[in-house]
Design a protein around this motif. Structure first.
Motif, PDB file in Angstrom:
ATOM      1  N   PHE A 273       0.807  -1.223   0.000  1.00 20.84           N
ATOM      2  CA  PHE A 273       0.000   0.000   0.000  1.00 20.84           C
ATOM      3  C   PHE A 273       0.842   1.276   0.000  1.00 20.84           C
ATOM      4  CE2 PHE A 273      -2.748  -3.266   1.815  1.00 20.84           C
ATOM      5  CZ  PHE A 273      -3.921  -3.081   1.098  1.00 20.84           C
ATOM      6  N   ILE A 274       1.645   1.452   1.067  1.00 25.05           N
ATOM      7  CA  ILE A 274       2.258   2.769   1.269  1.00 25.05           C
ATOM      8  C   ILE A 274       3.346   3.076   0.253  1.00 25.05           C
ATOM      9  CG2 ILE A 274       3.365   4.274   2.943  1.00 25.05           C
ATOM     10  CD1 ILE A 274       2.256   2.572   5.165  1.00 25.05           C
ATOM     11  N   LEU A 275       4.324   2.192   0.113  1.00 21.13           N
ATOM     12  CA  LEU A 275       5.470   2.498  -0.744  1.00 21.13           C
ATOM     13  C   LEU A 275       5.091   2.665  -2.218  1.00 21.13           C
ATOM     14  CD1 LEU A 275       8.259   0.309   0.897  1.00 21.13           C
ATOM     15  CD2 LEU A 275       8.089   2.812   0.869  1.00 21.13           C
ATOM     16  N   PRO A 276       4.239   1.796  -2.785  1.00 23.07           N
ATOM     17  CA  PRO A 276       3.841   2.040  -4.179  1.00 23.07           C
ATOM     18  C   PRO A 276       3.149   3.390  -4.362  1.00 23.07           C
ATOM     19  CG  PRO A 276       3.291  -0.199  -3.536  1.00 23.07           C
ATOM     20  CD  PRO A 276       3.715   0.509  -2.291  1.00 23.07           C
ATOM     21  N   ALA A 277       2.255   3.738  -3.403  1.00 24.16           N
ATOM     22  CA  ALA A 277       1.558   5.025  -3.497  1.00 24.16           C
ATOM     23  C   ALA A 277       2.533   6.182  -3.328  1.00 24.16           C
ATOM     24  CB  ALA A 277       0.457   5.099  -2.441  1.00 24.16           C
ATOM     25  N   LEU A 278       3.500   6.016  -2.429  1.00 26.54           N
ATOM     26  CA  LEU A 278       4.487   7.070  -2.170  1.00 26.54           C
ATOM     27  C   LEU A 278       5.359   7.314  -3.407  1.00 26.54           C
ATOM     28  CD1 LEU A 278       5.907   8.992  -0.200  1.00 26.54           C
ATOM     29  CD2 LEU A 278       7.249   7.047   0.617  1.00 26.54           C
ATOM     30  N   HIS A 279       5.822   6.244  -4.031  1.00 28.77           N
ATOM     31  CA  HIS A 279       6.671   6.386  -5.211  1.00 28.77           C
ATOM     32  C   HIS A 279       5.892   6.967  -6.394  1.00 28.77           C
ATOM     33  CE1 HIS A 279       9.328   2.982  -3.396  1.00 28.77           C
ATOM     34  NE2 HIS A 279       9.613   4.173  -2.883  1.00 28.77           N
ATOM     35  N   GLN A 280       4.634   6.565  -6.517  1.00 32.07           N
ATOM     36  CA  GLN A 280       3.809   7.118  -7.588  1.00 32.07           C
ATOM     37  C   GLN A 280       3.563   8.606  -7.377  1.00 32.07           C
ATOM     38  OE1 GLN A 280       2.606   5.493 -10.455  1.00 32.07           O
ATOM     39  NE2 GLN A 280       2.169   7.636 -10.988  1.00 32.07           N
ATOM     40  N   ARG A 281       3.322   8.996  -6.110  1.00 33.75           N
ATOM     41  CA  ARG A 281       3.084  10.405  -5.819  1.00 33.75           C
ATOM     42  C   ARG A 281       4.336  11.233  -6.100  1.00 33.75           C
ATOM     43  NH1 ARG A 281      -0.673  12.745  -2.574  1.00 33.75           N
ATOM     44  NH2 ARG A 281      -1.939  11.047  -3.416  1.00 33.75           N
ATOM     45  N   LYS A 282       5.497  10.715  -5.742  1.00 35.42           N
ATOM     46  CA  LYS A 282       6.756  11.423  -6.043  1.00 35.42           C
ATOM     47  C   LYS A 282       6.923  11.609  -7.549  1.00 35.42           C
ATOM     48  CE  LYS A 282       9.913  10.416  -2.217  1.00 35.42           C
ATOM     49  NZ  LYS A 282      11.184   9.754  -1.837  1.00 35.42           N
ATOM     50  N   GLU A 283       6.621  10.557  -8.294  1.00 31.61           N
ATOM     51  CA  GLU A 283       6.756  10.632  -9.747  1.00 31.61           C
ATOM     52  C   GLU A 283       5.786  11.660 -10.326  1.00 31.61           C
ATOM     53  OE1 GLU A 283       6.018   7.721 -13.605  1.00 31.61           O
ATOM     54  OE2 GLU A 283       6.598   6.819 -11.666  1.00 31.61           O
ATOM     55  N   ASP A 284       4.551  11.671  -9.832  1.00 31.16           N
ATOM     56  CA  ASP A 284       3.549  12.626 -10.313  1.00 31.16           C
ATOM     57  C   ASP A 284       3.968  14.063 -10.003  1.00 31.16           C
ATOM     58  OD1 ASP A 284       2.027  10.556 -11.250  1.00 31.16           O
ATOM     59  OD2 ASP A 284       0.637  10.534  -9.544  1.00 31.16           O
ATOM     60  N   MET A 285       4.482  14.275  -8.798  1.00 33.93           N
ATOM     61  CA  MET A 285       4.876  15.632  -8.408  1.00 33.93           C
ATOM     62  C   MET A 285       6.066  16.118  -9.235  1.00 33.93           C
ATOM     63  SD  MET A 285       4.428  15.264  -4.251  1.00 33.93           S
ATOM     64  CE  MET A 285       4.987  16.922  -3.853  1.00 33.93           C
ATOM     65  N   SER A 287       6.699  15.210 -12.232  1.00 32.62           N
ATOM     66  CA  SER A 287       6.271  15.345 -13.631  1.00 32.62           C
ATOM     67  C   SER A 287       5.287  16.485 -13.836  1.00 32.62           C
ATOM     68  CB  SER A 287       5.629  14.034 -14.108  1.00 32.62           C
ATOM     69  OG  SER A 287       6.518  12.951 -13.953  1.00 32.62           O
ATOM     70  N   GLY A 288       4.933  17.156 -12.751  1.00 33.18           N
ATOM     71  CA  GLY A 288       3.998  18.273 -12.862  1.00 33.18           C
ATOM     72  C   GLY A 288       2.549  17.866 -12.900  1.00 33.18           C
ATOM     73  N   VAL A 289       2.242  16.597 -12.598  1.00 31.60           N
ATOM     74  CA  VAL A 289       0.858  16.134 -12.556  1.00 31.60           C
ATOM     75  C   VAL A 289       0.168  16.725 -11.322  1.00 31.60           C
ATOM     76  CG1 VAL A 289      -0.640  14.103 -12.367  1.00 31.60           C
ATOM     77  CG2 VAL A 289       1.460  14.003 -13.753  1.00 31.60           C
ATOM     78  N   GLN A 290      -1.076  17.156 -11.478  1.00 28.58           N
ATOM     79  CA  GLN A 290      -1.802  17.730 -10.343  1.00 28.58           C
ATOM     80  C   GLN A 290      -2.094  16.624  -9.324  1.00 28.58           C
ATOM     81  OE1 GLN A 290      -5.378  19.808 -11.364  1.00 28.58           O
ATOM     82  NE2 GLN A 290      -5.738  20.526  -9.281  1.00 28.58           N
ATOM     83  N   VAL A 291      -1.736  16.853  -8.077  1.00 38.67           N
ATOM     84  CA  VAL A 291      -1.929  15.860  -7.021  1.00 38.67           C
ATOM     85  C   VAL A 291      -2.858  16.435  -5.958  1.00 38.67           C
ATOM     86  CG1 VAL A 291       0.285  14.733  -7.382  1.00 38.67           C
ATOM     87  CG2 VAL A 291       0.139  16.673  -5.818  1.00 38.67           C
ATOM     88  N   PRO A 292      -3.571  15.575  -5.216  1.00 42.36           N
ATOM     89  CA  PRO A 292      -4.506  16.063  -4.204  1.00 42.36           C
ATOM     90  C   PRO A 292      -3.791  16.655  -2.988  1.00 42.36           C
ATOM     91  CG  PRO A 292      -4.400  13.667  -4.148  1.00 42.36           C
ATOM     92  CD  PRO A 292      -3.623  14.110  -5.350  1.00 42.36           C
ATOM     93  N   ASP A 293      -4.483  17.525  -2.275  1.00 39.04           N
ATOM     94  CA  ASP A 293      -3.927  18.139  -1.061  1.00 39.04           C
ATOM     95  C   ASP A 293      -4.169  17.244   0.151  1.00 39.04           C
ATOM     96  OD1 ASP A 293      -3.027  20.461  -2.341  1.00 39.04           O
ATOM     97  OD2 ASP A 293      -5.011  21.373  -2.220  1.00 39.04           O
TER      98      ASP A 293
END
Length: 521
Positions: A273-285, A287-293
Motif C-alpha cells: 500500500f504505502i510504498l507504491p503510493a508514495l513512489h507514484q506520488r513522487k513521480e507525479d509531483m 512530472s507536474g501532474v496535479q496531485v490532491p492536497d
C-alpha cells in the motif's frame, strides 16, 4: 583426583542457584528510603502479582480485563494517589501508581519530569516502526509535531479529509437496502464493522493516497481492503494487550510468534500500500501532474529552514499510526455517539435541524464542507458530552518518570509508572452537576462543560506534551460521520442493553439500531 563436572550439570546447578542469588541481591542492596509513599491497596495485591491477582480472583475473561477494573480500584481508595504495585525486581516490573485527584492528574500530565509510557512506545514501535510521533521523545518529537501540524491540521488537507470521508459514508449508505414504508432498516452497527471500514478507507486515502473500498466492483480491491482491515484489527489488539502495566507485559512483549506476525503484517502494509503510493506520488509531483492536497502530498512537501523534510521511512511510519489511531479510536467514539443519540432523540433532531440550516446556504444536493462542519455547534456539544459520558479511553492516561516526582503530599519514586484515572472525575457529582445525565448544553460557550472544580476532570484526548496529536482530525471526522448519517437517517436503539468490550479502547460489543430514511434535499 576429582573429575570436573560436565558442562550440562554445571549449568543445571547454576540455574538452580540463580533465583537464590537474585533474591539475595534485592534483599541486601541499599536503596533510597521513601517516607511519604502513596498507600498500597491492600486487598488482593502483592509485590509480585499486583492487580494480576485481582484479575484472576474476579474471574474476568481475557482481553485486558484490568481496564474496567481501573475505575473500581480508584473508587475503592479514599486517597488521591495509591500504589498498585509495590517495589519488585525492575527487570520484571515497575512500581506503579494510580492517580485520581483531578488537580494531581493535571500536575502529573503537564510535568516536565514525566515521559511517555514505555509500554505504549514499545507496543507502537512493534506495529508502526520507530519514526513516528508515538515512538519519539525530545527534539525529534517536537520536529514531528511541528511538521505534522502543517501537513495534516492545515486548512487544505483538512478540507480534503472531510471530502473523502463524506464520499465514503454516502457510498456506504447507498449500498444499504432501501427501507420501504412501514419497514425500516435494522442494522447492528458494532457487529457489522461498517464504521471501522469507512474510517480505514478515508484515512488510507488521506494518509497514503490509496483509493480502496470494500464496496468496489473490483474483487481484487475488495480483497486488498479486507486484508488491510484484518491486519489493522490484529495490530490494534496486540497494542492493547501490551499496554498492560506490570509483570504480565514482560512476557507479552516476548511472544516470538506474535512479534513475527506483527513484522509480517507491517511489511505487507508498507509494500502493498504505502510504498507504491508514495513512489507514484513522487513521480507525479516531479512530472507536474496535479496531485490532491492530502497528508502524503503535504508530508512530501514538508520541511523549512529549521527542519528537514520527512524521509520515506518517517512518512511510512506516520501513515501507519494515522490509519491505526483513526480506525479504532474514531470508529468506536462514533459508535458511542450513536448510542447516546439513540437514547436522546431530541438531540438527534436538534442536530438535524442545524445541519439543514447550514446546508440551506448551498444548492440542493450539496454535501457539507469543512467550513460547514465548523458551524455545527450543537453537534459539537453532543460529541463532547458523549465523550464525557463514555470515553473510549476508559482506563487511564499513563506516564513514566525517571526522577522523583512530587504529587501533593506524596513522592512518586524514580522509575515508576503513573496511571491517571480520569473516569473517576468525568462522571462524578463533584466535577459536574447532574453528572449521570446526558446534557450537551453544558458545553455551549463553555470549553470546560461547566466543571465545578479545577484540574483534569475530563480529558478524552489526554493532556500535556504527549496528548493525542490527532484531536482536531478526530473531532472533524466525528462531526463529518455524524452529520452525513443524521442528514440521511433518523435512528433509534433496538436495545439499550449493550456489552462493553476492551482492548486498547472501550467499545460497544453490539449496537442494534433501526434506521428511518429522511428526505435528502
Amino acid at each position: 583426583m576429582a573429575m570436573p563436572l560436565e558442562v550440562p550439570v554445571a549449568k543445571a546447578i547454576l540455574y538452580a542457584l540463580l533465583p537464590i542469588l537474585i533474591a539475595c541481591y534485592f534483599l541486601l542492596r541499599k536503596g533510597k528510603t521513601y517516607v511519604n509513599l502513596p498507600p498500597m491497596v491492600e486487598k488482593g495485591y502483592s509485590n509480585w502479582t499486583g492487580h494480576v491477582r485481582f484479575i484472576l480472583a474476579k474471574g474476568d475473561e481475557f482481553g485486558l480485563p484490568w481496564i474496567p477494573n481501573m475505575k473500581k480500584l480508584a473508587d475503592s481508595c479514599s486517597n488521591g494517589v495509591m500504589a498498585v504495585y509495590s517495589f519488585g525486581p525492575k527487570w520484571l516490573t515497575r512500581p506503579t501508581y494510580l492517580v485520581k485527584d483531578p488537580v494531581l492528574i493535571s500536575s502529573m500530565l503537564t510535568s516536565s519530569k514525566v515521559k511517555r509510557f514505555s509500554n505504549l512506545m514499545e507496543a507502537s514501535k512493534a506495529t508502526s516502526g520507530d519514526k513516528h510521533i508515538t515512538a519519539l521523545t525530545g527534539d525529534e518529537l517536537k520536529r514531528h509535531r511541528k511538521l505534522l501540524t502543517a501537513c495534516i491540521l492545515a486548512k487544505r488537507p483538512m478540507a480534503r479529509f472531510v471530502e473523502l470521508l463524506t464520499a465514503g459514508v454516502c457510498k456506504y449508505l447507498d449500498t444499504l437496502p432501501t427501507p420501504t414504508v412501514g419497514r425500516p432498516l435494522d442494522l447492528n452497527l458494532a457487529k457489522s464493522k461498517a464504521v471501522g471500514i469507512l474510517v480505514v478507507e478515508a484515512f488510507s486515502n488521506f494518509s497514503f493516497g490509496i483509493n480502496i473500498s470494500c464496496h468496489s466492483e473490483d474483487p481484487v480491491d475488495v480483497e486488498r481492503c479486507k486484508k488491510l482491515h484484518s491486519a489493522l484489527q490484529f495490530m490494534f489488539k496486540v497494542t492493547g494487550e501490551r499496554l498492560v502495566a506490570g509483570p504480565l507485559n514482560f512476557f507479552l512483549k516476548r511472544d516470538i510468534w506474535t512479534n513475527y506476525k506483527l513484522w509480517k503484517l507491517g511489511t505487507f502494509i508498507r509494500r502493498e500500500f504505502i510504498l507504491p503510493a508514495l513512489h507514484q506520488r513522487k513521480e507525479d509531483m516531479s512530472s507536474g501532474v496535479q496531485v490532491p492536497d492530502d497528508a502524503m502530498t503535504m508530508m512530501l512537501e514538508s520541511g523549512d529552514t529549521d527542519d528537514a523534510p520527512f524521509s520515506e521511512e518517517e512518512i511510512c511510519d506516520e501513515g501507519m499510526v494515522m490509519v491505526q489511531a483513526g480506525y479504532e479510536a474514531t470508529a468506536y467514539t462514533f459508535l458511542w455517539l450513536v448510542y447516546h443519540l439513540g437514547q436522546h432523540p431530541e438531540h438527534q433532531e436538534l442536530c438535524f435541524k442545524e445541519i439543514r440550516e447550514v446546508l440551506s446556504k448551498h444548492p440542493p444536493g450539496s454535501h457539507l464542507t469543512s467550513s460547514d462542519i465548523e458551524e455545527l455547534t450543537h453537534l459539537h456539544c453532543v460529541i463532547s458530552e458523549s465523550m464525557r459520558m463514555q470515553s473510549i479511553n476508559d482506563s487511564a492516561a499513563a506516564r513514566d518518570t525517571d526522577v522523583d516526582l512530587e504529587l501533593g503530599p506524596y513522592t512518586i519514586p524514580a522509575g515508576s509508572t503513573i496511571l491517571a484515572v480520569g473516569k473517576c472525575n468525568s462522571l462524578s457529582e463533584e466535577s459536574f452537576e447532574n453528572a449521570d445525565q446526558f446534557k450537551p448544553e453544558r458545553w455551549k460557550n463553555d470549553p470546560t462543560g461547566g466543571a465545578k472544580r479545577p484540574g483534569a476532570v475530563n480529558i478524552p484526548f489526554g493532556l500535556g506534551q504527549y496528548r493525542c496529536f490527532g484531536q482536531p482530525l478526530a473531532l472533524v471526522a466525528l462531526r463529518t460521520l455524524a452529520a452525513v448519517w443524521i442528514q440521511r437517517y433518523r435512528f433509534e436503539l433496538l436495545s439499550e442493553d449493550i456489552e462493553r468490550t476492551y482492548h486498547a479502547t472501550c467499545s460497544p460489543g453490539n449496537l442494534p439500531i433501526r434506521m428511518f430514511p429522511r428526505c435528502v434535499s
